[in-house]
Design a protein around this motif. Structure first.
Motif, short mmCIF file in Angstrom:
data_model
loop_
_atom_site.label_atom_id
_atom_site.label_comp_id
_atom_site.label_asym_id
_atom_site.label_seq_id
_atom_site.Cartn_x
_atom_site.Cartn_y
_atom_site.Cartn_z
N CYS A 269 -6.34 6.88 0.42
CA CYS A 269 -6.66 7.11 -0.99
C CYS A 269 -5.40 7.46 -1.78
CB CYS A 269 -7.70 8.21 -1.12
SG CYS A 269 -8.25 8.50 -2.83
N ASP A 270 -4.59 8.35 -1.21
CA ASP A 270 -3.34 8.74 -1.86
C ASP A 270 -2.39 7.55 -2.03
OD1 ASP A 270 -4.23 11.34 -2.01
OD2 ASP A 270 -3.10 12.02 -0.24
N ALA A 271 -2.45 6.62 -1.08
CA ALA A 271 -1.59 5.44 -1.13
C ALA A 271 -2.16 4.34 -2.02
CB ALA A 271 -1.37 4.90 0.27
N GLY A 272 -3.41 4.52 -2.48
CA GLY A 272 -4.05 3.52 -3.33
C GLY A 272 -4.51 2.30 -2.57
N ILE A 273 -4.85 2.50 -1.30
CA ILE A 273 -5.27 1.38 -0.45
C ILE A 273 -6.73 1.57 -0.04
CG2 ILE A 273 -4.88 0.18 1.74
CD1 ILE A 273 -1.96 1.15 1.58
N PRO A 274 -7.63 0.65 -0.42
CA PRO A 274 -9.03 0.76 0.00
C PRO A 274 -9.15 0.79 1.52
CG PRO A 274 -8.82 -0.84 -1.76
CD PRO A 274 -7.42 -0.47 -1.35
N ALA A 275 -9.98 1.69 2.02
CA ALA A 275 -10.08 1.93 3.46
C ALA A 275 -10.62 0.74 4.24
CB ALA A 275 -10.95 3.15 3.72
N LEU A 276 -11.36 -0.15 3.59
CA LEU A 276 -11.99 -1.26 4.29
C LEU A 276 -11.10 -2.52 4.36
CD1 LEU A 276 -15.70 -0.97 3.06
CD2 LEU A 276 -14.64 -0.04 5.14
N ARG A 277 -9.92 -2.44 3.83
CA ARG A 277 -9.01 -3.59 3.93
C ARG A 277 -8.46 -3.72 5.35
NH1 ARG A 277 -4.80 -3.40 -0.92
NH2 ARG A 277 -3.95 -5.16 0.27
N ARG A 278 -8.04 -4.93 5.69
CA ARG A 278 -7.40 -5.17 6.98
C ARG A 278 -5.90 -5.25 6.80
NH1 ARG A 278 -12.16 -8.62 8.08
NH2 ARG A 278 -13.32 -7.66 9.80
N ALA A 279 -5.18 -5.06 7.89
CA ALA A 279 -3.72 -4.97 7.84
C ALA A 279 -3.08 -6.22 7.24
CB ALA A 279 -3.17 -4.72 9.24
N GLU A 280 -3.64 -7.40 7.54
CA GLU A 280 -2.99 -8.63 7.07
C GLU A 280 -3.06 -8.79 5.55
OE1 GLU A 280 -7.15 -10.08 8.48
OE2 GLU A 280 -5.62 -8.64 9.12
N THR A 281 -3.90 -7.99 4.87
CA THR A 281 -3.99 -8.09 3.41
C THR A 281 -2.97 -7.21 2.70
OG1 THR A 281 -5.60 -6.27 3.11
CG2 THR A 281 -6.48 -8.46 3.69
N LEU A 282 -2.30 -6.33 3.43
CA LEU A 282 -1.37 -5.41 2.79
C LEU A 282 -0.02 -6.07 2.52
CD1 LEU A 282 -3.53 -3.36 3.71
CD2 LEU A 282 -1.67 -1.79 4.29
N ALA A 283 0.45 -5.92 1.29
CA ALA A 283 1.79 -6.37 0.94
C ALA A 283 2.81 -5.38 1.49
CB ALA A 283 1.92 -6.48 -0.58
N LEU A 284 4.05 -5.81 1.59
CA LEU A 284 5.11 -4.94 2.11
C LEU A 284 5.19 -3.64 1.31
CD1 LEU A 284 7.55 -4.44 3.96
CD2 LEU A 284 8.94 -5.73 2.32
N GLU A 285 5.08 -3.73 0.00
CA GLU A 285 5.15 -2.54 -0.85
C GLU A 285 4.04 -1.55 -0.51
OE1 GLU A 285 5.78 -1.73 -5.60
OE2 GLU A 285 4.21 -3.14 -5.01
N GLU A 286 2.86 -2.07 -0.17
CA GLU A 286 1.74 -1.19 0.16
C GLU A 286 1.97 -0.46 1.48
OE1 GLU A 286 -2.26 -2.94 -1.75
OE2 GLU A 286 -1.24 -4.37 -0.44
N TRP A 287 2.63 -1.13 2.43
CA TRP A 287 2.98 -0.43 3.67
C TRP A 287 3.92 0.73 3.35
CZ3 TRP A 287 0.30 -0.91 7.87
CH2 TRP A 287 -0.31 -2.13 8.21
N GLY A 288 4.79 0.53 2.37
CA GLY A 288 5.67 1.61 1.94
C GLY A 288 4.89 2.76 1.33
N PHE A 289 3.91 2.44 0.48
CA PHE A 289 3.07 3.48 -0.12
C PHE A 289 2.36 4.29 0.97
CE2 PHE A 289 2.37 0.58 -4.05
CZ PHE A 289 3.59 0.97 -4.56
N LEU A 290 1.85 3.56 1.98
CA LEU A 290 1.09 4.22 3.04
C LEU A 290 1.98 5.17 3.85
CD1 LEU A 290 -1.38 4.62 4.81
CD2 LEU A 290 -0.84 2.47 5.99
N VAL A 291 3.16 4.69 4.23
CA VAL A 291 4.06 5.54 5.03
C VAL A 291 4.51 6.76 4.24
CG1 VAL A 291 6.34 5.60 6.12
CG2 VAL A 291 4.83 3.65 6.51
N ASN A 292 4.80 6.57 2.96
CA ASN A 292 5.24 7.69 2.14
C ASN A 292 4.12 8.69 1.90
OD1 ASN A 292 7.82 6.65 1.93
ND2 ASN A 292 7.41 5.56 0.02
N ALA A 293 2.87 8.22 1.93
CA ALA A 293 1.73 9.14 1.80
C ALA A 293 1.52 9.94 3.08
CB ALA A 293 0.47 8.36 1.46
N ILE A 294 1.90 9.36 4.22
CA ILE A 294 1.78 10.04 5.52
C ILE A 294 2.90 11.07 5.69
CG2 ILE A 294 1.89 9.76 8.03
CD1 ILE A 294 0.63 7.00 7.66
N GLU A 295 4.12 10.68 5.30
CA GLU A 295 5.30 11.52 5.55
C GLU A 295 5.25 12.83 4.75
OE1 GLU A 295 7.56 11.18 7.73
OE2 GLU A 295 8.84 12.82 7.03
#
Length: 295
Positions: A269-295
């Protein structure tokens, strides 16, 4: 240069018979366990050389020279060529064939364990030319990317289906870990397809020549680059599952980080990524959002 015939997937047919190289592939029987299918089509050789455009002030690394179809052209135009060959029976033949070439260094080594930067020195960077066997293409490409500090660009021939996976964009079912990794560190361009008839023995798959230019820096803003690849690996662990489920089943190290942030659902949610999406739908930028939300 050779082509792998391991794990063939389909036979797509091809154009008329190529302009064959009248040469040394005849004296060396291919070894299936090495993925040896020797490039003999001079039209393909010329197109690869044109794409590489070797210069006298350049250092080139050729992985898997085979019987030297490309090597001959490379040493005519490049300042220095480092040929890395794994087949110990081919090495003496290559050394005899190119005994008069002072700008060629032939090294008997496994590309999966080679420290490329050691051989590139004293040049700051080298261009890589390779025909990567399908069964180890991913591992070698990852190793080349790991040593990108001494590699400026790469011209690689791989199985066509592998290139499709490497270059798959977000939303494609072909997209996977390698797609994200290559996008982060390289600019890619498909150059041309190569039919099975360009090799002896003839494989059952088409190949594609791919150009990769190493980026000066990673193409996504992340606080922890190492964590990025652990998270991407966890995200693609089970392709049919959602990113939420894969994060919930991630390795313990990632689980602990997620718990500190309130759990996988909150992090997504913090990364702005819907929980029901699959990995192949994520753009590179979104992987960055996700990692930065975890860190």
């Amino acid at each position: 240069m050779r082509k792998d015939m391991a794990n063939p997937e389909s036979d797509h047919g091809g154009p008329s018979e190529p302009d064959f190289h009248p040469s040394s592939f005849l004296f060396h029987p291919s070894k299936r366990r090495f993925g040896q299918n020797f490039l003999i089509d001079q039209n393909v050789v010329r197109r690869i050389i044109s794409a590489v455009a070797p210069k006298r002030d350049q250092t080139l690394i050729e992985i898997g020279p085979g019987t030297g179809a490309l090597t001959k052209r490379l040493i005519e135009q490049a300042g220095r060529v480092i040929a890395i060959e794994f087949d110990r029976n081919l090495v003496p033949q290559l050394r005899a064939q190119f005994s008069g070439s002072s700008n060629l260094q032939i090294i008997e080594a496994d590309a999966l364990t080679t420290e490329f930067c050691e051989f590139v020195h004293p040049a700051p960077t080298a261009h890589v030319v390779a025909n990567l066997p399908y069964n180890i293409a991913t591992a070698i490409l990852q190793r080349l990317i790991e040593q990108r500090q001494c590699i400026s660009d790469m011209t690689l021939m791989l199985q066509r289906e592998v290139v499709d996976r490497i270059t798959a964009e977000a939303g494609s079912t072909e997209r996977g870990y390698l797609s994200v990794l290559v996008e982060a560190y390289c600019e890619t361009e498909k150059l041309f397809d190569v039919p099975p008839q360009a090799f002896r023995p003839v494989p059952k798959v088409w190949s594609t020549v791919l150009s990769l230019r190493v980026r000066p820096r990673i193409a996504v803003k992340v606080k922890d680059e190492a964590l990025l690849w652990k998270v991407v690996g966890a995200g693609f662990a089970q392709r049919r599952k959602t990113i939420l489920n894969n994060l919930r089943n991630a390795p313990e190290e990632i689980q602990e980080l997620l718990k500190r942030r309130g759990g996988a659902s909150i992090v997504l949610c913090d990364a702005g990524i819907p929980a029901l999406r699959r990995a192949e739908t994520l753009a590179l930028e979104e992987w960055g959002f996700l990692v930065n939300a975890i860190e």
